[in-house]
Write an enzyme that holds these catalytic residues in place. Sequence first.
Site, PDB file in Angstrom:
ATOM      1  N   ASN A  39       9.817 -20.095 -12.373  1.00 25.95           N
ATOM      2  CA  ASN A  39      10.114 -19.323 -13.258  1.00 25.95           C
ATOM      3  C   ASN A  39      11.936 -19.621 -12.093  1.00 25.95           C
ATOM      4  OD1 ASN A  39      11.185 -16.756 -13.405  1.00 25.95           O
ATOM      5  ND2 ASN A  39      10.415 -15.571 -11.395  1.00 25.95           N
ATOM      6  N   PHE A  85       7.099 -20.585   0.229  1.00 23.55           N
ATOM      7  CA  PHE A  85       8.063 -18.754  -1.168  1.00 23.55           C
ATOM      8  C   PHE A  85       7.400 -18.755  -2.248  1.00 23.55           C
ATOM      9  CE2 PHE A  85      12.005 -20.348   1.185  1.00 23.55           C
ATOM     10  CZ  PHE A  85      12.186 -19.060   2.072  1.00 23.55           C
ATOM     11  N   SER A 129       6.379  -9.280   1.950  1.00 20.56           N
ATOM     12  CA  SER A 129       7.311  -8.456   1.822  1.00 20.56           C
ATOM     13  C   SER A 129       6.834  -6.711   2.259  1.00 20.56           C
ATOM     14  CB  SER A 129       6.266  -8.389  -0.137  1.00 20.56           C
ATOM     15  OG  SER A 129       7.038  -7.224  -0.443  1.00 20.56           O
ATOM     16  N   TYR A 154       0.272  -8.129  -7.511  1.00 16.75           N
ATOM     17  CA  TYR A 154       1.265  -9.120  -6.760  1.00 16.75           C
ATOM     18  C   TYR A 154       0.917  -8.413  -4.830  1.00 16.75           C
ATOM     19  CZ  TYR A 154       5.424  -9.441  -4.645  1.00 16.75           C
ATOM     20  OH  TYR A 154       6.431 -10.233  -3.169  1.00 16.75           O
ATOM     21  N   LYS A 158       0.024 -10.420  -1.675  1.00 22.52           N
ATOM     22  CA  LYS A 158       0.760 -10.451  -0.133  1.00 22.52           C
ATOM     23  C   LYS A 158      -0.292 -10.209   1.163  1.00 22.52           C
ATOM     24  CE  LYS A 158       4.265 -12.415  -1.977  1.00 22.52           C
ATOM     25  NZ  LYS A 158       4.562 -13.790  -1.618  1.00 22.52           N
ATOM     26  N   GLY A 302       4.951   3.490 -10.767  1.00 23.88           N
ATOM     27  CA  GLY A 302       3.933   2.285  -9.781  1.00 23.88           C
ATOM     28  C   GLY A 302       5.336   2.948  -8.527  1.00 23.88           C
TER      29      GLY A 302
HETATM   30  N1  UFG Z   1      16.009   0.317 -10.755  1.00 23.74           N
HETATM   31  C1  UFG Z   1      16.400   1.162 -12.268  1.00 23.74           C
HETATM   32  N2  UFG Z   1      16.979   0.452 -13.179  1.00 23.74           N
HETATM   33  C2  UFG Z   1      16.847  -1.013 -13.588  1.00 23.74           C
HETATM   34  C3  UFG Z   1      15.346  -1.670 -11.978  1.00 23.74           C
HETATM   35  C4  UFG Z   1      15.665  -1.494 -11.174  1.00 23.74           C
HETATM   36  O1  UFG Z   1      16.670   1.749 -11.785  1.00 23.74           O
HETATM   37  O2  UFG Z   1      16.638  -1.995 -14.207  1.00 23.74           O
HETATM   38  C5  UFG Z   1      15.278   0.552  -9.911  1.00 23.74           C
HETATM   39  C6  UFG Z   1      14.267   1.186  -9.138  1.00 23.74           C
HETATM   40  O3  UFG Z   1      13.272   2.190  -9.947  1.00 23.74           O
HETATM   41  C7  UFG Z   1      13.831   0.895  -7.836  1.00 23.74           C
HETATM   42  C8  UFG Z   1      15.009   0.184  -7.400  1.00 23.74           C
HETATM   43  O4  UFG Z   1      16.075   0.181  -8.513  1.00 23.74           O
HETATM   44  O5  UFG Z   1      14.058   2.538  -7.249  1.00 23.74           O
HETATM   45  C9  UFG Z   1      14.763  -1.152  -7.160  1.00 23.74           C
HETATM   46  O6  UFG Z   1      13.920  -1.930  -7.874  1.00 23.74           O
HETATM   47  P1  UFG Z   1      13.666  -3.463  -8.097  1.00 23.74           P
HETATM   48  O7  UFG Z   1      12.693  -3.857  -9.191  1.00 23.74           O
HETATM   49  O8  UFG Z   1      14.933  -4.363  -7.481  1.00 23.74           O
HETATM   50  O9  UFG Z   1      13.443  -3.578  -6.639  1.00 23.74           O
HETATM   51  P2  UFG Z   1      11.873  -2.874  -6.450  1.00 23.74           P
HETATM   52  O10 UFG Z   1      12.239  -2.262  -5.049  1.00 23.74           O
HETATM   53  O11 UFG Z   1      10.973  -2.358  -7.577  1.00 23.74           O
HETATM   54  O12 UFG Z   1      10.264  -4.365  -5.822  1.00 23.74           O
HETATM   55  C10 UFG Z   1      11.106  -5.433  -5.003  1.00 23.74           C
HETATM   56  C11 UFG Z   1      11.167  -6.581  -5.171  1.00 23.74           C
HETATM   57  C12 UFG Z   1       9.118  -7.017  -5.167  1.00 23.74           C
HETATM   58  C13 UFG Z   1       9.270  -5.848  -4.099  1.00 23.74           C
HETATM   59  C14 UFG Z   1       8.851  -4.959  -3.844  1.00 23.74           C
HETATM   60  C15 UFG Z   1       8.351  -3.889  -3.028  1.00 23.74           C
HETATM   61  O13 UFG Z   1      11.178  -6.874  -6.467  1.00 23.74           O
HETATM   62  O14 UFG Z   1       8.782  -7.737  -5.343  1.00 23.74           O
HETATM   63  O15 UFG Z   1      10.117  -4.323  -3.743  1.00 23.74           O
HETATM   64  O16 UFG Z   1       8.648  -2.266  -2.501  1.00 23.74           O
HETATM   65  F1  UFG Z   1       7.331  -5.658  -4.324  1.00 23.74           F
END
Ligand code: UFG
Length: 345
Positions: A39, A85, A129, A154, A158, A302
């Site tokens: 990745n 990591f 995480s 995932y 963790k 989710g």
């Molecule tokens: N979001 C959008 N549009 C997008 C992508 C994300 O609105 O195209 C929003 C999501 O709904 C969320 C926020 O932006 O509210 C952050 O989303 P991310 O996908 O950037 O991050 P997450 O909080 O979903 O996930 C991160 C890490 C994971 C970890 C998780 C733990 O990427 O590895 O936090 O809560 F597991």
Amino acid sequence: MANRSRIIVTGGMGFIGSHTAVELSIADYDVILVDDLSNSDISVLEGIKKLCKTEVYFENIDLKNRLACFSIFEKYDNIKGVIHFAAHKAVGESVGNPMKYYDNNINVLLNILYALVNFDIQNLIFSSSCTVYGETKDLPVTEQTEMKETASPYGKTKQMGEAIINDFTVAYPTHNAISLRYFNPIGAHPSAVIGELPLGKPENLMPYITQTAIGLRECLSVFGGDYNTPDGTAIRDYIHVVDLAQAHVVALNRLIHNLNGKSHERFNLGTGKGISVLDVIKSFERTSGVSLNYEITKRRKGDMEAIYADTELSRSVLKWEAKLSLDDMTRTAWQWEQELRKKKE
Ligand code: UFG
């Protein structure tokens, strides 16, 4: 210099791994990057080497293979610790392909732990995480907040990873570990030489924003505008990846100098500030001068409504706190995206 201490960084070509390698070098460690490039891209190595003043070694190895894993520990001497990591990290993918996540994330960790025992390496930093807290409503989350069931395989890897490490440090008292629970790392190195490099369509917010702004994606979907938050969009604790990387060096030095309070410690790494998706977009527009094409769409399955860190423990015990602002995060992410496109043209 022949006798500089060496640190193994598994997943060292990834987003957080590459930034941590640079901070390790600033702290005068040689770094051994171990990555199977599943990745990440080999071009990252050039960037890391450019920013590091100490030795940088690279081993293209699949750590699921125990003999291959051990071969690194045999090859290099003077290894003072491992920062681990290397793991799969796409929450959505893990739901559809759980075995891939358990197979990789758990077996690789076990191989690393076997290697620590076999080669008597006593210090381990584990990439955990905030997902370990699961669907919690207790905000901000402290390290004592009860861990709830987490929806994704995932997240479970963790939670399991931390539990395995805990049992390991009980069974092998001369070995010590710190699990670092990241909130949402974004941004890029201020040099714009390294940054986030998602393969294909980004899942995460920040690279989706920068790729939309640069014209690679048409429109950013903001997932959900009806959350019970001040502006209706979901809240996270975004932290600059360089701040996060520096915390790894602080944690590692704590173990190397035997300053840890117990054999397995866990710390939240965030800023403590709850930031909405619209806050990130506004900051991005401010620092880039680009008006972003976005629309509010339905919630992503989710996703949690809100999560952010209580940072007291990392501040008082680790003596570390995040220094960079949200504008620093969006500015550097944008500079990196622009550099990346220049390179690809
Ligand atoms: N979001 C959008 N549009 C997008 C992508 C994300 O609105 O195209 C929003 C999501 O709904 C969320 C926020 O932006 O509210 C952050 O989303 P991310 O996908 O950037 O991050 P997450 O909080 O979903 O996930 C991160 C890490 C994971 C970890 C998780 C733990 O990427 O590895 O936090 O809560 F597991």
